[in-house]
Design an enzyme around this catalytic site. Structure first.
Site, PDB file in Angstrom:
ATOM      1  N   CYS A 174      36.400  18.906  79.494  1.00 24.46           N
ATOM      2  CA  CYS A 174      37.503  19.221  80.141  1.00 24.46           C
ATOM      3  C   CYS A 174      37.341  19.800  81.168  1.00 24.46           C
ATOM      4  CB  CYS A 174      38.416  19.978  80.105  1.00 24.46           C
ATOM      5  SG  CYS A 174      39.196  19.705  78.428  1.00 24.46           S
ATOM      6  N   GLY A 210      36.082  14.027  81.093  1.00 22.08           N
ATOM      7  CA  GLY A 210      37.082  13.378  80.278  1.00 22.08           C
ATOM      8  C   GLY A 210      38.032  13.112  81.083  1.00 22.08           C
ATOM      9  N   ASN A 260      39.474  24.207  80.019  1.00 23.43           N
ATOM     10  CA  ASN A 260      37.619  24.020  79.248  1.00 23.43           C
ATOM     11  C   ASN A 260      36.923  24.838  78.592  1.00 23.43           C
ATOM     12  OD1 ASN A 260      34.558  23.076  80.865  1.00 23.43           O
ATOM     13  ND2 ASN A 260      35.122  22.270  79.239  1.00 23.43           N
ATOM     14  N   GLY A 261      36.687  24.391  77.084  1.00 26.27           N
ATOM     15  CA  GLY A 261      36.251  24.448  76.347  1.00 26.27           C
ATOM     16  C   GLY A 261      37.208  24.961  75.018  1.00 26.27           C
ATOM     17  N   CYS A 277      26.160  27.107  78.345  1.00 27.35           N
ATOM     18  CA  CYS A 277      26.013  26.162  77.255  1.00 27.35           C
ATOM     19  C   CYS A 277      24.949  25.661  78.279  1.00 27.35           C
ATOM     20  CB  CYS A 277      27.161  25.172  77.297  1.00 27.35           C
ATOM     21  SG  CYS A 277      26.747  23.655  76.635  1.00 27.35           S
ATOM     22  N   TYR A 324      22.547  18.073  79.853  1.00 32.66           N
ATOM     23  CA  TYR A 324      23.405  15.954  79.713  1.00 32.66           C
ATOM     24  C   TYR A 324      24.809  16.330  80.379  1.00 32.66           C
ATOM     25  CZ  TYR A 324      25.983  12.150  78.455  1.00 32.66           C
ATOM     26  OH  TYR A 324      26.965  11.420  77.931  1.00 32.66           O
TER      27      TYR A 324
HETATM   28  S1  SF4 Z   1      24.571  24.957  73.698  1.00 30.94           S
HETATM   29 FE1  SF4 Z   1      25.405  23.508  72.174  1.00 30.94          FE
HETATM   30  S2  SF4 Z   1      26.334  24.342  70.838  1.00 30.94           S
HETATM   31 FE2  SF4 Z   1      25.716  25.904  71.878  1.00 30.94          FE
HETATM   32  S3  SF4 Z   1      27.729  25.569  73.523  1.00 30.94           S
HETATM   33 FE3  SF4 Z   1      25.882  24.662  74.639  1.00 30.94          FE
HETATM   34  S4  SF4 Z   1      26.869  22.389  73.537  1.00 30.94           S
HETATM   35 FE4  SF4 Z   1      27.612  24.254  72.543  1.00 30.94          FE
END
Ligand code: SF4
Length: 480
Positions: free
Chosen positions: A26, A52, A126-127, A260, A266
């Site tokens: 999102c 999204g 978002n999450g 993250c 990416y």
């Molecule tokens: S690093 Fe991998 S497991 Fe951790 S929040 Fe990002 S996508 Fe999800």
């Protein structure tokens, strides 16, 4: 994939073009204190469209009431000029959705706008809340009725149930209940609240434009509207933006950052600054480290567009091997297509990517991409490059092997479907039919994003989740 369905009058059938990537889920945006709030939110969502594409929505406030509009599809399809004119007021929040929890349909589109004893409220998230299934069961057993199947709605139930009369206190009550990844924007009649979970899994940035505050998942949204980037919403922070122009920062939990890392690999746009760092710089550094860790004797570096471009630049600069655009991406391909009944090998990938034979013929190619998830698409891309005449194909991946699914707002396959969870490096190389295969190491990844103090979640590479993950989610993810 809906293979086998006949379309009357044709010898074609629908073909799913979903790619073999993790999908972010999102994008959120908010404005407080600007007469063009809805229009700015529309533009902000436009810049966040990559986060999204299934639905989009905006809720605005004119100081007396909230006005909402949402629909399925891309931002540009959901909002017309008359719709935006109807979204009156100086405050607005918006959301673009790619479903992670809950079904894909309009009722799950956000912002979720409701009326409760504390007045009207709209929420964009978002999450993913890892304890949402248990919370929902508890609420339903007490008689609560849900409008959606989305994890986000449980938050509003706890907000509405709070015994406090103040808005920030009621929000804090709801925050006490939820666990997981949540960057949130909430809209009330006369305030906007921006919140980031204590671990700060997903990015959330604060900016300013003409004296108004703006909040966005990524800074690329600020660039489009000409807003200045101020700072991140901190992990564990609740920022209250009043209609009088005040910004009040409240702490609802001590920060324990595990952001993250895949946002840098990416998800986020390369022109964004997230977690205080340029995404493009991180990706180029990943490419450089990839070249150091896994050098190749080759004539050309070729990125898999668009995801591998920044890392390929870094690989080429570090190795001295020239980078060429040997694969051309068709940017106008949707999520489904009608495939001729006569099956064409690698049809879906060929629709999206076409090799430049004159560049590839007779060459030793380093093919750079950001990740391998199931391996299905990567295998087809290697084959396309070989069929275009490449003499050797050396696959280089700018993240470590992806071995575990994500529970924090990312759409991922089950563990069994992740090729690196069930196969060795050599087995993956053979499956891809590559001459060599190399992934960036975990240490290299952390170095590339400047993570000296363990501020990042690495769970999809290590299987070590920073929060407890409840059984229902594990069952869902591990389903056959
Ligand atoms: S690093 Fe991998 S497991 Fe951790 S929040 Fe990002 S996508 Fe999800």
């Amino acid at each position: 994939m809906i293979n086998g369905l006949n379309i009357p009058g044709t010898s074609f059938h629908p073909f799913s073009l979903a790619d073999d990537k993790f999908h972010d889920h999102c994008g959120i945006f908010a404005v407080q204190g600007h007469p063009e709030a809805a229009n700015l939110t529309y533009l902000g969502l436009y810049a966040l469209q990559h986060r999204g594409q299934e639905s989009a929505g905006i809720t605005s406030s004119d100081g007396k009431e909230l006005i909402a509009h949402k629909g399925m599809g891309h931002v540009a399809d959901v909002f017309t000029e008359p719709v935006l004119e109807g979204l009156r007021g100086c405050a607005a929040i918006g959301h673009t959705r790619y479903s992670t929890a809950g079904d894909t349909n309009l009722k799950n589109a956000q912002p979720i706008t409701v009326a409760c004893q504390k007045g009207q409220v709209a929420l964009a998230h978002n999450g993913n809340l890892v304890n949402a299934p248990a919370l929902r069961r508890e609420l339903e057993s007490r008689g609560d009725i849900f409008q959606t199947t989305s994890d986000t709605e449980v938050f509003l139930h706890y907000f509405a149930r709070s015994k406090h009369s103040g808005i920030p206190e009621s929000v804090a009550d709801a925050l006490d209940k939820v666990v997981g990844a949540f960057s949130l924007v909430m809209l009330f009649k006369d305030s906007v609240i921006a919140i980031r979970d204590p671990r700060g899994f997903r990015p959330l940035c604060l900016g300013k434009l003409d004296g108004a505050y703006v909040v966005a998942s990524e800074t690329c949204a600020f660039d489009l509207i000409g807003a200045a980037y101020l700072r991140e919403i901190e992990p564990g922070e609740m920022l209250v933006l009043s209609s009088h122009g005040e910004a009040t920062s409240l702490r609802f939990a001590p920060p324990q950052p595990t952001q993250c890392i895949f946002e840098h690999v990416y998800f986020s746009r390369p022109d964004s600054v997230i977690f205080g760092r340029s995404v493009q710089a991180s990706r180029e550094m990943l490419g450089r480290l990839l070249a150091r860790e896994h050098p190749a004797q080759a004539d050309l570096v070729v990125p898999v567009p668009d995801s591998g471009v920044a890392a390929a630049i870094g690989f080429a600069e570090e190795s001295g091997i020239p980078m060429k655009v040997g694969l051309i991406r068709n940017h106008y391909v949707g999520r489904t297509f009608i495939e001729p009944r006569q099956t064409i090998r690698d049809f879906g990938v060929k629709l999206k990517l076409n090799p430049v034979r004159s560049l590839l013929e007779g060459q030793r190619v380093v093919l750079v991409d950001d990740s391998i998830i199931r391996g299905t698409t990567s295998r087809k891309i290697v084959r396309i490059v070989r069929e275009a005449g490449a003499k050797e194909v050396h696959m280089r991946i700018s993240c470590p092997p992806t071995v575990s699914p994500c529970f924090y707002g990312i759409d991922t396959p089950t563990k069994k479907e992740l090729i690196a969870a069930t196969h060795s490096l050599e087995e993956i190389r053979q499956w891809l039919d590559a001459d060599s295969l190399g992934y960036v190491s975990l240490e290299g990844l952390r170095l590339a994003v400047g993570d000296g103090s363990g501020r990042y979640c690495l769970a999809c590479y290590t299987g070590n989740y920073p929060t407890k993950v409840q059984e229902p989610l594990l069952e869902i993810r591990d389903r056959k």
